[in-house]
Design a protein around this motif. Structure first.
Motif, PDB file in Angstrom:
ATOM      1  N   GLU A 160      50.949  32.949  49.484  1.00  0.00           N
ATOM      2  CA  GLU A 160      50.107  34.103  49.548  1.00  0.00           C
ATOM      3  C   GLU A 160      50.285  34.849  50.823  1.00  0.00           C
ATOM      4  OE1 GLU A 160      46.157  32.932  46.820  1.00  0.00           O
ATOM      5  OE2 GLU A 160      46.511  32.231  48.968  1.00  0.00           O
ATOM      6  N   THR A 170      38.377  41.726  45.512  1.00  0.00           N
ATOM      7  CA  THR A 170      39.362  41.023  44.733  1.00  0.00           C
ATOM      8  C   THR A 170      38.905  39.824  44.675  1.00  0.00           C
ATOM      9  OG1 THR A 170      40.983  42.594  45.463  1.00  0.00           O
ATOM     10  CG2 THR A 170      41.703  40.565  44.677  1.00  0.00           C
ATOM     11  N   PRO A 171      38.782  39.004  43.396  1.00  0.00           N
ATOM     12  CA  PRO A 171      38.562  37.790  43.291  1.00  0.00           C
ATOM     13  C   PRO A 171      39.595  36.823  43.787  1.00  0.00           C
ATOM     14  CG  PRO A 171      37.978  38.664  41.172  1.00  0.00           C
ATOM     15  CD  PRO A 171      38.811  39.767  42.002  1.00  0.00           C
ATOM     16  N   LYS A 221      41.136  34.031  42.872  1.00  0.00           N
ATOM     17  CA  LYS A 221      42.149  33.836  41.836  1.00  0.00           C
ATOM     18  C   LYS A 221      43.148  34.759  41.412  1.00  0.00           C
ATOM     19  CE  LYS A 221      38.965  34.766  38.079  1.00  0.00           C
ATOM     20  NZ  LYS A 221      39.677  35.815  37.419  1.00  0.00           N
ATOM     21  N   ASP A 222      42.823  36.255  41.802  1.00  0.00           N
ATOM     22  CA  ASP A 222      43.547  37.289  41.493  1.00  0.00           C
ATOM     23  C   ASP A 222      44.356  37.823  42.557  1.00  0.00           C
ATOM     24  OD1 ASP A 222      42.462  37.188  38.874  1.00  0.00           O
ATOM     25  OD2 ASP A 222      41.064  38.707  39.295  1.00  0.00           O
ATOM     26  N   LEU A 223      44.375  37.012  43.624  1.00  0.00           N
ATOM     27  CA  LEU A 223      44.919  37.597  44.766  1.00  0.00           C
ATOM     28  C   LEU A 223      46.675  37.824  44.537  1.00  0.00           C
ATOM     29  CD1 LEU A 223      43.332  36.020  48.021  1.00  0.00           C
ATOM     30  CD2 LEU A 223      43.575  38.423  47.633  1.00  0.00           C
ATOM     31  N   ALA A 234      48.341  37.970  41.937  1.00  0.00           N
ATOM     32  CA  ALA A 234      48.533  39.136  41.156  1.00  0.00           C
ATOM     33  C   ALA A 234      48.390  40.689  41.481  1.00  0.00           C
ATOM     34  CB  ALA A 234      47.444  39.042  39.735  1.00  0.00           C
ATOM     35  N   GLN A 235      47.233  40.864  42.337  1.00  0.00           N
ATOM     36  CA  GLN A 235      46.998  42.247  42.943  1.00  0.00           C
ATOM     37  C   GLN A 235      48.031  42.346  44.099  1.00  0.00           C
ATOM     38  OE1 GLN A 235      45.461  43.587  41.175  1.00  0.00           O
ATOM     39  NE2 GLN A 235      43.463  44.167  41.915  1.00  0.00           N
ATOM     40  N   LYS A 238      51.369  41.269  44.190  1.00  0.00           N
ATOM     41  CA  LYS A 238      52.558  41.353  43.216  1.00  0.00           C
ATOM     42  C   LYS A 238      52.310  43.013  42.905  1.00  0.00           C
ATOM     43  CE  LYS A 238      53.812  36.923  41.898  1.00  0.00           C
ATOM     44  NZ  LYS A 238      54.137  36.113  40.664  1.00  0.00           N
TER      45      LYS A 238
END
Length: 258
Positions: free
Chosen positions: A185, A236-237, A239-241, A243-244, A246
């Motif tokens: 990350e 931003t949750p 778990k979505d870090l 994806a966001q 990218k």
């Protein structure tokens, strides 16, 4: 521009007579306070809290409360507190520019040489430019001692008033998270930072809030309604870090390509 302080700046045995000018100005719209019922302007008055009568500026003095009474201070008392610092910006040492934390900076002022100070002014300016150093100085202005840094901005000596250490609050009082972040990350976030890294163009950034506020004022004058811009402020949750991150990288790459 009108100077707000006259004196001298010194380093070692070199003394340079200078004037200080404010290097920044407030761009906030000039709004008056009004009575909601009839839109009459609200005025502030300096009132004696015992008699309730208004007091003129010429009759106002400053005092320090001690026990149940005040010690009244005259103008000469402030000057005598440190006569040298009231007239001299005394550079006590030099430091590297990168050693100064941004949180310390408060307000910039331009320095202009007075008569017979032109050569020594350029001497200090050129020496600071060549060494990449800042001068650390103290001086008194408006009955307050200031800690400051002397540097160069666009061919002029600039005095940055900075905060004393005891004016910075301790961040240990904040409730800071200790949530773990994976190396993957962090690497993705670093890539995003690289994609968004540019040479800093000072003129690119404008105060758009005032422009938008003026549009609202004009719309209200003509009886029109203004559109409210909608935006998402949800965090931003965790778990979505990835994806966001990218998606942000892809969006930036597309913008650069177009």
């Amino acid at each position: 521009m009108r100077s707000i302080w006259n004196g001298s700046i010194s380093f070692g045995l070199v003394t340079i007579p200078v004037k200080i000018y404010s290097a920044s100005e407030d761009r906030k719209l000039d709004l008056d306070m009004l009575d909601k019922s009839d839109h009459a302007r609200i005025r502030y008055k300096r009132v004696n809290e015992v008699t309730g009568e208004e007091v003129e500026w010429k009759d106002i003095v400053k005092g320090y409360k001690q026990d149940d009474s005040y010690v009244v201070l005259a103008d000469e008392d402030f000057e005598q507190a440190n006569a040298k610092k009231s007239k001299t910006i005394d550079i006590e040492e030099f430091i590297k520019e990168e050693d100064v934390a941004d949180v310390l900076f408060k307000k910039p002022y331009f320095l202009e040489p007075q008569k017979d100070g032109e050569k020594s002014y350029n001497l200090l300016k050129n020496a600071l430019l060549d060494t990449g150093k800042l001068g650390v100085a103290t001086f008194v202005m408006r009955q307050k001692e200031n800690l400051s840094l002397v540097g160069v901005y666009k061919n002029a000596l600039v005095l940055h008033v900075i905060r004393f250490a005891d004016e910075i609050r301790n961040p240990d009082d904040l409730k800071l998270p200790d949530t773990k972040v994976s190396k993957r990350e962090v690497d993705m976030a670093k890539s995003l930072i690289e994609q968004y890294t540019e040479d800093f163009a000072f003129d690119k950034y404008k105060n758009v809030y005032n422009e938008q506020l003026l549009k609202i004022i004009k719309a209200k004058t003509s009886g029109k309604k203004t559109k409210v811009e909608k935006f998402d402020t949800k965090p931003t949750p965790a778990k979505d870090l990835m994806a966001q991150l990218k998606a942000s990288l892809e969006k930036k790459k597309k913008n650069k390509a177009s």
